[in-house]
Design an enzyme around this catalytic site. Structure first.
Site, PDB file in Angstrom:
ATOM      1  N   HIS A  61      78.222 -31.670  31.727  1.00 26.57           N
ATOM      2  CA  HIS A  61      79.809 -31.966  31.079  1.00 26.57           C
ATOM      3  C   HIS A  61      80.017 -30.533  31.497  1.00 26.57           C
ATOM      4  O   HIS A  61      81.139 -29.600  30.473  1.00 26.57           O
ATOM      5  CB  HIS A  61      79.679 -32.549  29.880  1.00 26.57           C
ATOM      6  CG  HIS A  61      79.069 -33.383  28.770  1.00 26.57           C
ATOM      7  ND1 HIS A  61      79.261 -34.765  30.384  1.00 26.57           N
ATOM      8  CD2 HIS A  61      77.968 -34.406  28.366  1.00 26.57           C
ATOM      9  CE1 HIS A  61      78.740 -35.274  29.894  1.00 26.57           C
ATOM     10  NE2 HIS A  61      77.574 -35.355  28.657  1.00 26.57           N
TER      11      HIS A  61
ATOM     12  N   LYS B 112     106.553 -41.977  65.736  1.00 27.71           N
ATOM     13  CA  LYS B 112     108.357 -42.546  64.576  1.00 27.71           C
ATOM     14  C   LYS B 112     108.531 -43.245  65.938  1.00 27.71           C
ATOM     15  O   LYS B 112     109.802 -44.523  66.014  1.00 27.71           O
ATOM     16  CB  LYS B 112     109.204 -41.221  65.796  1.00 27.71           C
ATOM     17  CG  LYS B 112     110.151 -40.878  65.359  1.00 27.71           C
ATOM     18  CD  LYS B 112     111.508 -40.424  65.833  1.00 27.71           C
ATOM     19  CE  LYS B 112     113.029 -40.982  65.490  1.00 27.71           C
ATOM     20  NZ  LYS B 112     113.542 -38.901  65.401  1.00 27.71           N
TER      21      LYS B 112
END
Length: 507
Positions: free
Chosen positions: A267, A135
């Site tokens: 595929h 922070k």
């Protein structure tokens, strides 16, 4: 003098990093095991108790949770009131926080771990100190990963503000992932009110589905040993986005079989699956199922690849070959092709339950349990006058196992140990039937073939077409308002039909 707080469970590189900090003018403050490690190495280090005036307590649960630590981390250097408050309370600013968290994930992996042991590995002080430093990253360095030690030392020399901000972001990512693991352990509900998955980037990919798309591969912190994320690549160029999707689909199919099996995928759909007494025979059947479509395919085998099988595969262009192992001579043959990717993966310890799967949509996420339902002959209801033979029942069960891995609308034509034709992804079911049978009838093994459908027949045209193309038995879920029409059509042609009551859509 600048001050650094070090409190790490992973001592990798700690001593070298601490010496680097001292060389750069830092005073070191440390806790427990970290303090002992540094002191044993002859490094000057101050204990946290000396700073706070308060001993560690509650078996180490409370160490750094004290204003003399957190105020020193959180104070804004550009705020005179903050700095005055530190001076009034004799608190020295802390300029670097190096913490890595208790090994919660490693603890819960132990098969004998108790809940109490797991709870004790939930870190409180570590995340608090890290988040406080992150922070206040305009002034404070955060270090959560030993892999960053060298970069941090270089960054200190250069006063690299950009690196400091990146490390702060890493803190929040790691503590969020840490909390997510705890949540999942404490409440393993598959559909929680708040879903917080966590993944770690394995690699950036060259591109996504297409070359103009960007992509990366992320894995779970502790991936299942039978998953693609746990595979070891032995040879070939790196996996692509499409490779990864196809390989994952191939492995899902391979998990269905305990006997020697070979799965060929194109595929996301199988183009050939073969079973055999040995892996070479299984390969022969998978290849014969569709010799054209297997070109450029993904191959998964659940037995070691021997020389005979390798020599047959070597004749083809294949993207990936995955197996538990490769015999030395087989590997030597396959590795002659520089682009084929050879991977080893555990196919023996397949878990019975593979959890949930997710699908991203724009603005959200869909989650469902995996389709692990498998029908056996005992789950089949004969609905026609003609009853299937034992051999047909075996073939129907095999075809039904395969059809749930085929994109809907899905049709599979098969024998008991080999797919013959697959119709996938058509907008109407009869289209899939036509595709599957067109391919199947080119196979020398077609006589007596059976057909599986992932969902019911909305009308009797599929059964009529199958009958006119020599299908002798059909398996389907049933449940259409026109089931009677399909059953009557099967009776008309002397086809055995069974229903399962279970649909296997795969979109």
């Amino acid at each position: 003098m600048k001050r650094a707080v070090l409190s790490v469970s992973d001592k990798t590189g700690l001593v070298s990093f601490a010496k680097g900090l001292i060389d750069r003018g830092f005073e070191l403050v440390s806790t427990g095991g970290t303090h002992r490690e540094l002191a044993a190495a002859g490094i000057a280090v101050t204990s946290v108790e000396e700073v706070t005036g308060f001993p560690e307590m509650l078996d180490g649960r409370v160490k750094t949770l004290h204003p003399k630590i957190h105020a020193g981390i959180l104070a804004r250097r550009d705020d005179p009131a903050h700095m005055e408050a530190l001076a009034n309370h004799d608190i020295q600013p802390i300029d670097l926080v190096c913490v890595n968290l208790y090994p919660f994930a490693a603890t819960i992996k132990r098969p004998d771990v108790t809940r109490a042991e797991a709870i004790e590995q939930i870190d409180i002080g570590g995340p608090s100190a890290l988040r406080a430093a992150a922070k206040n990253s305009d002034s404070v360095w955060t270090v959560v990963d030993p892999a960053d030690y060298e970069a941090v030392l270089t960054g200190l020399d250069q006063d690299d503000a950009h690196l400091r901000q990146k490390l702060a972001a890493k803190v929040f990512a790691i503590t969020a992932a840490y909390d997510a693991q705890i949540v999942h352990y404490l409440d393993p509900e598959p559909f929680p009110e708040h879903f917080t998955p966590t993944y770690i980037k394995r690699q950036d990919l060259r591109y996504g589905e297409n070359s103009h798309q960007q992509a990366a591969f992320y894995v779970e912190p502790d991936p299942n040993p039978t998953s693609l994320a746990a595979a070891k690549q032995l040879h070939g160029k790196e996996l692509s986005y499409n490779n990864i999707k196809d390989a994952d689909a191939a492995l899902a199919m391979l998990r269905e079989f305990s006997e020697p099996a070979v799965v060929a995928v194109k595929h996301m759909n199988p183009c050939g699956i073969g079973l055999g007494k040995a892996i070479e025979g299984a390969w022969d059947k998978a290849y014969a199922a569709d010799p054209m479509s297997i070109f450029g395919g993904i191959i998964a085998l659940n037995r070691s690849v021997d020389l005979a099988t390798a020599e047959k595969m070597h004749k083809l262009f294949l993207e990936i070959i995955m197996a538990p192992a490769f015999d030395d001579d087989a590997y030597a043959v396959l590795a002659k092709k520089k682009n084929v990717r050879l991977l080893t993966i555990n196919t023996a310890d397949t878990p019975a339950e593979l959890g949930t799967e997710t699908t991203a949509i724009y603005g959200g996420l869909l989650i469902q349990t995996r389709d692990n339902q498998t029908e056996t002959p005992a789950d089949m209801t004969v609905v026609t006058t003609v009853k299937p033979t034992d051999e047909q029942l075996k073939a129907l069960a095999f075809a039904q196992t395969v059809v749930k891995h085929v994109k809907s609308n899905a049709i599979v034509v098969a024998q008991a140990d080999q797919t013959l034709g697959i119709g996938a992804g058509q907008m109407n079911r009869i289209g899939s039937v036509e595709l599957a049978l067109t391919q199947a009838q080119q196979n020398d093994n077609f006589a007596g073939a059976v057909m599986a459908s992932d969902a019911f027949f909305p009308m009797d045209d599929c059964v009529d077409y199958a009958a006119k193309h020599d299908i002798k038995a059909i398996i389907q879920p049933g449940g259409s308002i026109r089931d009677k029409d399909s059953i009557e059509k099967a009776n008309q042609y002397g086809i055995a039909m069974v229903t399962t009551g279970i649909r296997h859509f795969r979109h």
